[in-house]
Write a protein that holds these residues in place. Structure first.
Motif, mmCIF file in Angstrom:
data_model
loop_
_atom_site.group_PDB
_atom_site.id
_atom_site.type_symbol
_atom_site.label_atom_id
_atom_site.label_comp_id
_atom_site.label_asym_id
_atom_site.label_seq_id
_atom_site.Cartn_x
_atom_site.Cartn_y
_atom_site.Cartn_z
ATOM 1 N N TRP A 384 0.784 -1.202 -0.189
ATOM 2 C CA TRP A 384 0.157 -0.192 -0.035
ATOM 3 C C TRP A 384 0.792 1.217 0.106
ATOM 4 O O TRP A 384 0.271 2.410 -0.270
ATOM 5 C CB TRP A 384 -0.959 0.017 1.488
ATOM 6 C CG TRP A 384 -2.048 -0.965 1.101
ATOM 7 C CD1 TRP A 384 -2.774 -1.375 0.026
ATOM 8 C CD2 TRP A 384 -2.831 -1.453 2.392
ATOM 9 N NE1 TRP A 384 -3.816 -2.143 0.366
ATOM 10 C CE2 TRP A 384 -3.773 -2.371 1.858
ATOM 11 C CE3 TRP A 384 -2.753 -1.312 3.775
ATOM 12 C CZ2 TRP A 384 -4.645 -2.982 2.405
ATOM 13 C CZ3 TRP A 384 -3.502 -1.971 4.526
ATOM 14 C CH2 TRP A 384 -4.780 -2.843 4.015
ATOM 15 N N TYR A 553 -8.442 2.761 7.636
ATOM 16 C CA TYR A 553 -7.637 1.466 7.628
ATOM 17 C C TYR A 553 -8.476 0.482 8.538
ATOM 18 O O TYR A 553 -8.582 0.843 9.909
ATOM 19 C CB TYR A 553 -6.184 1.483 8.147
ATOM 20 C CG TYR A 553 -5.803 0.082 8.321
ATOM 21 C CD1 TYR A 553 -5.408 -0.902 7.527
ATOM 22 C CD2 TYR A 553 -5.331 -0.455 9.718
ATOM 23 C CE1 TYR A 553 -4.988 -2.093 7.897
ATOM 24 C CE2 TYR A 553 -4.864 -1.431 10.203
ATOM 25 C CZ TYR A 553 -4.626 -2.439 9.207
ATOM 26 O OH TYR A 553 -4.111 -3.695 9.402
ATOM 27 N N LEU A 583 -8.318 1.445 3.343
ATOM 28 C CA LEU A 583 -7.540 0.474 3.021
ATOM 29 C C LEU A 583 -7.950 -0.759 3.925
ATOM 30 O O LEU A 583 -8.429 -0.461 5.139
ATOM 31 C CB LEU A 583 -6.320 0.513 3.730
ATOM 32 C CG LEU A 583 -5.450 1.795 3.241
ATOM 33 C CD1 LEU A 583 -3.964 1.997 3.990
ATOM 34 C CD2 LEU A 583 -5.102 1.801 1.659
ATOM 35 N N TYR A 601 -4.856 -7.481 -0.681
ATOM 36 C CA TYR A 601 -4.822 -5.954 0.139
ATOM 37 C C TYR A 601 -5.448 -4.936 -0.843
ATOM 38 O O TYR A 601 -4.961 -4.815 -2.177
ATOM 39 C CB TYR A 601 -3.277 -5.633 0.216
ATOM 40 C CG TYR A 601 -2.569 -6.407 1.120
ATOM 41 C CD1 TYR A 601 -2.380 -6.380 2.492
ATOM 42 C CD2 TYR A 601 -2.399 -8.130 0.830
ATOM 43 C CE1 TYR A 601 -1.750 -7.032 3.330
ATOM 44 C CE2 TYR A 601 -1.684 -8.747 1.631
ATOM 45 C CZ TYR A 601 -1.311 -8.727 2.898
ATOM 46 O OH TYR A 601 -0.849 -9.103 3.789
ATOM 47 N N VAL A 603 -6.796 -1.513 -2.005
ATOM 48 C CA VAL A 603 -6.656 0.143 -1.705
ATOM 49 C C VAL A 603 -7.969 0.463 -2.533
ATOM 50 O O VAL A 603 -8.094 0.603 -3.671
ATOM 51 C CB VAL A 603 -5.372 0.784 -2.136
ATOM 52 C CG1 VAL A 603 -5.153 0.140 -3.434
ATOM 53 C CG2 VAL A 603 -5.474 2.349 -2.125
#
Length: 653
Positions: A384, A553, A583, A601, A603
């Motif tokens: 990220w 996050y 995130l 992961y 974004v």
């Protein structure tokens, strides 16, 4: 919030990540070719006519403007037009039951392709392996400037995503076709003729090159006839007043149809097509007409036109890579007034009442995992880093010290860290005290070495928030051995990407985190993602400081439960701007991938997430992956990130 234990890790204290996928599944996103393939072919040319005490100076960046009802039209992306936000009449009481009742909705400003997608534009997407290959009709349909047919709904969606756009909603499409005066057809209320629309019986008995027929509202072409155009909406028997009606999902502000246009909609098997076609009768070219087809239908009369909510399309590379922000440098010590506003949040002390779940390694929205997660088992968080670098602004996150690496990379200015696990909150208070006592990362890590326990206890006693001192000392006793092993390993990492990212391996990152703690800019809090306390009060605090939340996050906590109404409200309340990102880590729904890559992961552009999450059909965060691009490593997904976009020239005066 909730956590899951990755079953192959035999330790007691772990970070917030789940290894157990929810039961429902959808097909995984397209491979990375969707992000890196060449851009669509050009559109054809139409053939027809120091911190001061005043709040605004808290940050050097401009805060998001006060919310307005409709965004102003910007210069449109090349080949598109802006449809200004406002009311629109949808449906008709004078025709088929599926069009009833006529009703007024509100549609936000959006951008729509001037023309239908052409063969010249669609073919590169096929060659890139992103768009499904068509079974081609005869050559009379295949000129470069004719609309690409046949396109299935899946093909239309894949193309629009590849082009950095999306399919329009039915309400958007109909507003654009009927104009501001509620006309029946793009040209007015007069019946369709072959001079106005390419429909059944019009020569040459095939599609015409785009731009061949008179222009309609907003500068759009062929919104009637030529190729039937897919929308994103699931089909419904009527808007309201019949069995299996669309109901509230087709009314109000920005209706997205049944299930909010989400990728999964129980009982729904067809999508809505609009505008009629060269093959069908002229009366189907009216703006209110609705045709329903299964998404895998690919007849030589079905085409597409793409839309975008923003003038910056989500092509590749995104702004974060092509136009990264400059480093904002170190912040000055904040004025007391700003610290007061920063800390004006409501802690959720009810987290102490959340019962433990029966089994370790899992949690729901009603119980907490009995395991506390004080280190991270998300090994690839460094993926990220390019997308958060130098974002500045506010940071809102859950979990343990994995947040610190993100904060340091972003150069965040105000940081709200919260968790529903009291142990994690106490951990941050303990870490704060040790960080303040340790000028370097090496000294910080060595504070957890076996021979330094007494010295570290004294540092905690001297630096901890008084009411948290005893709890911080207990956390040290409970976690010291595990933390020392984890921190030592991370500080000695050899991989260059991880070394430059991890706050314990990068001296500059550690220095920045220590500076924020010294200035009182990091605030550990008791909080629950699912209640109306911590997140709404953080949003209020950020707005009072004129600080946009740049990073939100959630680890994989929100991958464990259906998105509840209060959580949706909480996310919608965050003051995001165009560069804000959400995130999260999610469990891949493709089980064959999980043996090597345990997490995806993600974004996700914050504004894109807010546009979707307000619609109830988007029930799980992994639904958002429908619009994801796999970029770089196979476990990195990007959703809706804005890119630098060529614009239409300003009209001559």
């Amino acid at each position: 919030m909730s956590r899951r234990l990755f079953p192959l890790i035999p330790i007691t204290w772990l970070a917030a990540c789940s290894s157990t996928p929810p039961a429902a599944e959808v097909p995984p996103p397209k491979p990375s070719a969707s992000a890196t393939a060449s851009a669509p072919a050009p559109l054809p040319t139409a053939t027809t006519t120091a911190v001061a005490t005043s709040v605004p100076s808290v940050e050097p960046e401009a805060p998001p403007p006060p919310p307005s009802k409709w965004a102003a039209c910007e210069a449109a992306p090349m080949g598109m037009v802006c449809i200004p936000g406002g009311s629109a009449v949808i449906g008709s009481n004078n025709h088929e039951s599926r069009e009833k009742p006529e009703h007024t909705v509100e549609v936000s400003t959006f951008y729509l392709d001037k023309f239908e997608v052409t063969n010249a534009q669609y073919e590169p997407c096929e060659k890139a392996g992103v768009c499904p290959t068509r079974i081609l009709p005869d050559k009379t349909f295949l000129a470069a400037d004719q609309p690409a047919v046949p396109i299935t709904w899946y093909g239309a969606e894949a193309y629009c995503k590849w082009a950095g756009k999306r399919l329009p909603t039915e309400a958007e499409w109909e507003k654009a076709a009927r104009g501001a005066d509620n006309r029946t057809y793009p040209w007015g209320n007069e019946a369709a003729t072959c001079e106005r629309a390419q429909t059944e019986g019009c020569a040459p008995g095939t599609t015409k090159p785009v731009g061949s027929l008179p222009v309609g509202p907003y500068g759009l072409f062929e919104m009637a006839g030529n190729g039937y155009e897919w929308t994103n909406d699931w089909a419904s028997s009527c808007y309201s007043g019949c069995q299996e009606s669309c109901g509230a999902n087709c009314s109000g502000e920005d209706p997205w149809g049944p299930c909010g246009g989400a990728p999964v909609c129980k009982g729904k098997k067809e999508h809505v097509l609009k505008g009629g076609s060269w093959r069908w009768a002229a009366n189907e070219a009216r703006g209110s007409w609705r045709r329903f087809e299964a998404p895998n239908t690919g007849a030589h009369r079905l085409s597409a036109r793409c839309a975008s909510s923003s003038a910056n399309l989500s092509t590749w590379p995104p702004l974060a890579l092509s136009d990264p922000p400059a480093s904002p440098g170190d912040p000055d010590a904040p004025a007391q007034e700003h610290l007061t506003r920063f800390k004006d949040v409501v802690e959720d002390t009810d987290i102490l009442k959340i019962p433990s779940c029966d089994k370790p390694g899992g949690s729901t929205h009603t119980c907490r995992d009995p395991i506390s997660y004080v280190t991270t088992n998300e090994p690839d968080l460094h993926l990220w880093e390019p997308y958060v670098r130098n974002l500045g602004g506010g940071y809102v996150g859950i979990g343990a010290d994995q947040n610190y690496s993100l904060i340091a990379s972003a150069k965040s200015r105000f940081v709200w860290l919260f968790d529903y696990d009291p142990m994690v909150v106490k951990l941050h208070h303990m870490l704060r005290a040790v960080i303040l006592a340790s000028p370097t990362a090496k000294e910080f890590v060595e504070a957890f070495a076996p021979g330094n326990t007494q010295k570290t206890k004294e540092a905690i006693a001297a630096n901890a928030v008084p009411e948290e001192k005893d709890a911080a000392l207990r956390v040290l006793q409970q976690t010291r051995e595990l933390l020392y092993a984890d921190y030592t390993k991370r500080q000695g990492v050899k991989d260059s990407a991880r070394k430059s990212y991890d706050w314990l391996a990068n001296p500059e990152s550690y220095r920045y985190i220590r500076l924020l703690y010294q200035q009182g800019r990091i605030l550990p809090l008791k909080g629950n993602l699912l209640t109306d306390k911590i997140m709404p009060s953080i949003a209020k605090s950020a707005r009072s400081l004129n600080v946009p939340v740049k990073i939100f996050y959630t680890s994989n906590a929100d991958d464990q439960w259906k998105l509840l109404p209060q959580f949706r409200t909480n996310v919608l309340g965050l003051p995001f701007d165009e560069r804000s990102v959400w995130l999260r880590t999610v469990y891949p729904r493709d089980k064959q991938r999980t043996k090597v890559l345990p997490w995806d992961y993600v974004v996700h552009a914050g504004l894109d997430a807010q546009r979707k999450i307000k619609h109830e059909g988007w029930d799980w965060v992994w639904y958002f992956n429908k619009d994801a691009k796999r970029v770089g490593p196979d476990n990195l997904l990007a959703v809706g990130l804005p890119a630098k976009t060529p614009r239409e020239p300003a009209p001559s005066k």
